[in-house]
Design an enzyme around this catalytic site. Structure first.
Site, PDB file in Angstrom:
ATOM      1  N   ARG A 108       0.813  -1.220   0.000  1.00 13.18           N
ATOM      2  CA  ARG A 108       0.000   0.000   0.000  1.00 13.18           C
ATOM      3  C   ARG A 108       0.851   1.277   0.000  1.00 13.18           C
ATOM      4  O   ARG A 108       0.377   2.367   0.332  1.00 13.18           O
ATOM      5  CB  ARG A 108      -0.969   0.030   1.187  1.00 13.18           C
ATOM      6  CG  ARG A 108      -2.008  -1.101   1.170  1.00 13.18           C
ATOM      7  CD  ARG A 108      -2.861  -1.018  -0.088  1.00 13.18           C
ATOM      8  NE  ARG A 108      -3.965  -1.953  -0.092  1.00 13.18           N
ATOM      9  CZ  ARG A 108      -3.933  -3.165  -0.632  1.00 13.18           C
ATOM     10  NH1 ARG A 108      -2.810  -3.604  -1.198  1.00 13.18           N
ATOM     11  NH2 ARG A 108      -4.989  -3.948  -0.615  1.00 13.18           N
ATOM     12  N   LEU A 109       2.108   1.147  -0.395  1.00 13.96           N
ATOM     13  CA  LEU A 109       2.984   2.324  -0.516  1.00 13.96           C
ATOM     14  C   LEU A 109       2.894   2.838  -1.951  1.00 13.96           C
ATOM     15  O   LEU A 109       3.836   2.752  -2.736  1.00 13.96           O
ATOM     16  CB  LEU A 109       4.418   1.967  -0.125  1.00 13.96           C
ATOM     17  CG  LEU A 109       4.583   1.437   1.298  1.00 13.96           C
ATOM     18  CD1 LEU A 109       6.047   1.106   1.582  1.00 13.96           C
ATOM     19  CD2 LEU A 109       4.063   2.456   2.311  1.00 13.96           C
TER      20      LEU A 109
END
Length: 221
Positions: free
Chosen positions: A196-197
């Protein structure tokens, strides 16, 4: 409400592993990157790669969204066409602020546009209308978009009636049909990343920068 045996949407997730977006790869203005991403979406054979979510707001501040096809873009903005009596057109007449979203899920990408919408000239509308398939031209006459109708048969009967009427010669441009150009004030590029970066970069108009005219910032995911 769903019981414990039903599918739980909270469990729907996957990793985004299709690649990142780095500042060193960004052009000075957003249009070249948008064009590159759109071309890749077309080459990937995504369903309706030119489809965009168009968001407008009514007089009560209530947002509305719908999917519309992008029909043209250049340094002046992004263009779409619609019935001028439609809900979106009426809302834009009183509040020209607009948001566009290109959801290219299969490439783990989104592009979000904020800007102002302005009506296209009659010349631009006539030129595009003439390029449409004849059945689509007739369809523009049939539908008083966003108005209430009793049944689908009403549309089908009207279509057949007008198809007969316009069987010979060209279909004229309806007076209630037109288009809008969205001048871009900001454009955000979102590329999915692992854990989720995600990579997010936003271009915003910068009147102080006479050379490029855009300010670029990275946003936290």
């Amino acid at each position: 409400m769903a019981d414990n045996n039903d599918f739980d949407v909270a469990d729907s997730r996957r990793e985004y592993t299709r690649g990142g977006l780095r500042r060193a790869d960004l052009p000075a203005a957003p249009q070249p990157l948008f064009e590159h991403w759109l071309k890749q979406a077309c080459e990937a054979k995504l369903a309706d790669p030119t489809a965009m979510v168009v968001a407008t707001v009514d007089e009560h501040g209530q947002p509305f969204q719908r999917i519309v096809l992008l029909k043209h873009y250049d340094e002046k903005g992004l263009v779409f066409y619609t019935n001028l009596g439609s809900r979106k057109a009426q809302q834009l007449a009183s509040n020209s602020r607009i948001s566009l979203l290109f959801p290219w899920h299969m490439l783990d990408r989104q592009v979000i546009v904020l800007g102002q919408a302005e009506r296209l000239s009659t010349f631009e509308v006539v030129k595009y209308f003439a390029s449409r398939p004849k059945d689509s031209q007739i369809g523009a006459w049939v539908s008083h978009q966003s108005s209430r109708i009793s049944a689908r048969g009403v549309l089908e009967s009207k279509f057949l009636e007008l198809k007969q009427k316009f069987s010979q010669g060209e279909v004229p441009l309806p007076s209630f049909w037109g288009g809008f150009r969205v001048s871009v004030e900001s454009m955000e590029f979102w590329q999915g990343g692992e854990h989720r970066l995600h990579d997010r970069f936003i271009y915003q108009r910068d009147v102080a920068d006479k050379e490029n005219g855009w300010k670029i910032d990275r946003l936290a995911p």
